[in-house]
Design an enzyme around this catalytic site. Structure first.
Site, short mmCIF file in Angstrom:
data_model
loop_
_atom_site.label_atom_id
_atom_site.label_comp_id
_atom_site.label_asym_id
_atom_site.label_seq_id
_atom_site.Cartn_x
_atom_site.Cartn_y
_atom_site.Cartn_z
N ASP A 456 0.76 -1.78 0.28
CA ASP A 456 0.46 0.14 -0.05
C ASP A 456 0.79 0.55 0.01
O ASP A 456 2.09 1.42 0.49
CB ASP A 456 -1.20 0.02 0.93
CG ASP A 456 -2.39 0.94 0.92
OD1 ASP A 456 -2.27 1.12 -0.07
OD2 ASP A 456 -2.80 1.00 2.06
N GLU A 459 3.21 7.00 -2.41
CA GLU A 459 2.31 8.09 -3.48
C GLU A 459 2.79 9.26 -2.82
O GLU A 459 3.62 10.28 -3.41
CB GLU A 459 1.06 7.96 -3.40
CG GLU A 459 0.19 7.16 -4.19
CD GLU A 459 -0.26 6.59 -3.54
OE1 GLU A 459 -1.10 5.03 -3.74
OE2 GLU A 459 -0.44 6.13 -2.57
N ASP A 524 -9.10 3.69 -2.91
CA ASP A 524 -9.88 4.23 -2.30
C ASP A 524 -11.28 4.28 -2.91
O ASP A 524 -11.30 6.01 -3.45
CB ASP A 524 -9.81 4.68 -1.54
CG ASP A 524 -8.31 4.16 -0.61
OD1 ASP A 524 -7.92 3.07 -0.09
OD2 ASP A 524 -7.86 4.99 0.44
#
Length: 804
Positions: A456, A459, A524
């Site tokens: 995960d 970014e 998400d």
């Protein structure tokens, strides 16, 4: 970056210089170097106080040319850089010719011609014409002969008047002010022409309109969800409906005005003194994507179990060993096979992420628990959540900081902030020792029985006031590129432990080249039909950016999905290449969505039906996945324009997709079950009802939760697992337990038969007499059928109604 204020004025505060002519052409080893002053040189005096731009056009491989633009050659070329030709660089023989139209550099099927007209700037990128050459010549000789006579094939795009240059902001009042660039931003830009009706696609996982013409796009990785202009996976590659692609060879921030400033141009701009980009010829999307895959890397193979159903704990929900056991046991009791169980963030202690240590209060015996889950057949594999951030309250922080494994500020402090985790720091993957340490931490998880990892984040990478271990690295270029390094370290650790083709990621951040480390998921999304459509557009765009596999949070991540959305999302998600049930603050096991364990239209029955269908499709999916590793084509979601590029409608279809070469899927987004979809030219058979429709055309149907428009293309041999109990997992003997379904087959139609490892076991083919050959590859009980209807289901149970 908008350069103009309308047609006539420069944007306020900007000074722009354009290449106004090609003053000199030099033949270099692999192509041409052009000297392009920013004024037409009519007298010798015009050469004074005049900036120039140097443009090098070089042959790279058949059908690919690189273009590098430089303002000041003395600027340092800092890294990191994309890894090009990871599988080896093909040889190509550049061909340079001079003729009455100008000078041409050809690289196999693609050429660029620089106009010979005095005091002009015009470069055409075009196919190499071969039709007018002697048909007895070889293809390459024919192309060379064509070039020598100045014969130009179909133009793909061009660089015309005022299409290349650089800009300063703020605008200097004198060239003397450029002595000190600390107060000036310097950007290089290029504007390629758009033809009438041309559309642009790709640029990574973008959730807005499928056709990017009219959009301003920034390639800068961000954690922005799926309902904004931001993207987790910014890929500097775009594909044109005109049959070519453009790869921008820089990981730094790229700003694009896609027909959004000059309506007839795509503008690319970057900060700095250099900009290199590639033109890739098709003429089909398949050929463009294949060439792009050679340039940046092919998607790697994935094991069969990864294609099965994944179930997670969800994110902030409350769970422990008993919760996990209850969920997996409940799935098995309801006839739903789970291949992978995933522990999300809170397998670790709060404030201690990522220290790679299970929370002992909730999971006192993680190795024993994982062993028990697998031994009981409740899941085949186990995944855990990780990220590259190290919170200061975890056991890993002090060691990593002391050893220099964490990113530092320019003053020498460890870079930290309190976003996401208190005192969070970032692993510096430019430090080889940090990579080794991180891989060792992962190996301790593998020792516990963990098989795969959700990588995960990646970014939010700082680029101001930071210093990487590798001094050659430009922090601005590292922002996007970090995703590549992070996922590569984890993927290589997995393959080192489990073997080639056995590494499985579930990654969120990416840039060009990260397709080599599968797989990626969409991030998400909200629990709404609009978010489901956003996710679909994101998956289509990523598939047109060189990525072979993609998944989505079934039901949506944010919020609690109403039962009807959950069920429609289940049907969509189980036809993606990979399928995962995941949420934020609510569980995604079906019986907690609607409390309905009995109805055939309930969430439990719906999930059982669609997961069983995906497992039944496994022989087909694995055979198609083999092709993904050699072609670079997405398995699913595959845009219709890849399969039908000559159909103009296909370039605008963003509510449907292909699974492999032969299955067309149109998810349902309306509570009523109504759906409108498009079938291209040909005969299409409904997988569920065997109704045959003939395209091209639009169709409308109403579907129960047991179905959606799933149509099989004509001339297809579809290899399926036979209908068995629904609790079967994704892995079984595909060659011994098979149904062969024939759809309007013609002589020469072929299909691969694979084993459970994904290796080819044989090839089925329709002979010239219409008979099926190659059945010796099928080792067990199998049958050939000419319809696909489920043996245990009726048309009525699927509830399909035509609304045409």
């Amino acid at each position: 970056m908008k350069l103009r204020d309308g047609m006539w004025n420069t944007a306020p505060g900007l000074h722009v210089e354009y290449a106004e002519e090609v003053y000199n052409i030099e033949v270099i080893e692999r192509g041409l170097r052009l000297l392009c002053p920013t004024r037409k040189i009519l007298t010798r005096g015009d050469t004074l106080n005049r900036p120039t731009i140097t443009i090098s056009i070089e042959a790279v491989m058949d059908g690919v040319l690189s273009v590098e633009m430089v303002h000041w050659e003395g600027a340092r070329a800092k890294g990191p850089n994309f890894e090009l030709f990871p599988g080896g660089r093909p040889e190509v023989q550049p061909v340079v010719t001079r003729h009455e139209r100008g000078t041409t550099i050809a690289s196999g099927s693609l050429a660029a011609t620089v106009s010979s007209e005095p005091h002009t700037f015009n470069i055409q990128f075009h196919e190499v014409a071969i039709s007018s050459c002697n048909s007895s010549s070889s293809s390459s000789n024919s192309r060379n002969a064509a070039n020598s006579r100045g014969i130009v094939g179909r133009t793909l795009t061009s660089l015309g008047t005022r299409s290349v240059g650089f800009a300063y902001r703020p605008a200097p009042t004198s060239p003397l002010e450029t002595e000190d660039l600390r107060g000036l931003d310097h950007h290089l830009f290029v504007q390629t022409d758009l033809s009438v009706g041309e559309s642009v696609h790709g640029l990574g996982e973008r959730f807005g309109a499928f056709n990017k013409v009219g959009q301003t796009v920034q390639l800068w990785n961000a954690d922005g969800g799926t309902s904004s202009e931001q993207a987790y996976k910014n890929v500097s590659f775009w594909l044109s409906s005109r049959g070519y692609g453009v790869f921008i060879d820089t990981p730094e921030r790229v700003e694009l005005e896609v027909g959004s400033e000059r309506c007839s141009r795509v503008e690319t701009s970057v900060a700095g003194q250099r900009l290199r980009w590639f033109v890739l010829n098709g003429p089909t999307p398949r050929q463009v994507l294949r060439r792009y895959a050679v340039l940046t890397g092919l998607p790697s193979a994935l094991p069969a179990w990864s294609f099965g159903l994944w179930l997670t704990t969800s994110f902030t929900t409350d769970y422990d060993e008993a919760t996990v056991q209850g969920f997996l046991g409940g799935m098995r009791e309801r006839g739903i096979a789970v291949d992978v169980f995933h522990f999300d963030c809170f397998w670790m202690r709060a404030f201690a992420w990522t220290d790679f240590v299970f929370d002992a209060a909730r999971f006192p015996d993680p190795a024993g628990q994982i062993t028990r889950l697998k031994a009981a057949g409740l899941c085949r594999k186990v995944s855990v959540w990780i990220n590259p951030y190290i919170a200061q309250h975890g056991a890993a922080f002090a060691h990593a900081a002391r050893e220099g494994y964490l990113l530092r500020r320019t003053n020498g402090d460890v870079w930290q902030w309190d976003m996401w985790q208190a005192g969070m720091a970032l692993v510096d993957f430019t430090n080889p020792a940090a990579c080794t340490w991180y891989a060792d931490c992962l190996n301790r998880l593998f020792d516990l029985g963990v098989d795969c990892l959700k990588t995960d984040f990646g970014e939010r990478i700082p680029w101001r006031d930071v210093r990487w271990h590798d001094p050659s690295v430009d922090p601005a270029r590292m922002h996007n590129y970090y995703a590549f390094l992070y996922n590569r370290v984890v993927y290589e650790a997995l393959e080192a432990r489990f073997g080639p083709g056995q590494g499985v990621l579930f990654a969120r951040a990416a840039c060009a080249g990260t397709q080599r480390f599968p797989l990626q998921w969409g991030g998400d999304c909200e629990s709404t039909p609009a978010a489901m459509a956003e996710s679909l557009r994101g998956g289509l765009s990523l598939g047109l950016s060189g990525f072979g596999y993609w998944s989505v949070d079934i039901g949506g991540f944010e919020g609690s999905p109403p039962p009807w959305i959950y069920k429609r999302w289940v049907a969509f998600g189980l036809l993606c290449s990979h399928s995962r049930l995941h949420g934020s603050n609510s569980y995604r096991v079906p019986w907690l969505i609607d409390g309905d364990d009995r109805s055939e239209q309930g969430c439990t029955a719906t999930l059982a039906r669609w997961s069983a269908l995906k497992n039944r499709l496994m022989p087909y999916l694995l055979a198609q996945a083999r092709r993904t590793t050699t072609t670079g084509l997405p398995l699913s979601l595959r845009a219709t324009c890849i399969e039908f590029p000559d159909d103009p409608t296909s370039w605008y279809l963003d509510r449907q997709f292909f699974v492999g070469d032969s299955l067309l899927v149109a998810p349902v987004f309306d509570e009523s079950g109504e759906v409108e979809f498009y079938l291209p030219k040909g005969r299409w058979t409904s997988f569920f009802t065997n109704q045959v429709r003939t395209g091209p055309g639009w169709f409308r149907e109403r579907h129960s939760f047991a179905s959606l428009p799933l149509y099989v293309r004509e001339n297809t041999i579809l290899v399926l697992g036979s209908v068995v109990a629904r609790a079967r997992n994704a892995i079984y003997d595909y060659s011994a337990d098979a149904e062969i379904v024939l759809y309007d087959v013609q002589p020469g139609c072929r299909a691969e038969v694979v084993d459970s490892s994904g290796s080819e076991a044989g090839v089925l083919e329709i002979g010239q007499d219409g008979t099926l050959t190659g059945t010796e590859a099928l080792t067990g009980a199998w049958q050939v059928r000419r319809d696909s209807r489920e043996l245990d289901d009726s048309v009525a149970e699927h509830g399909i109604e035509s609304l045409d």
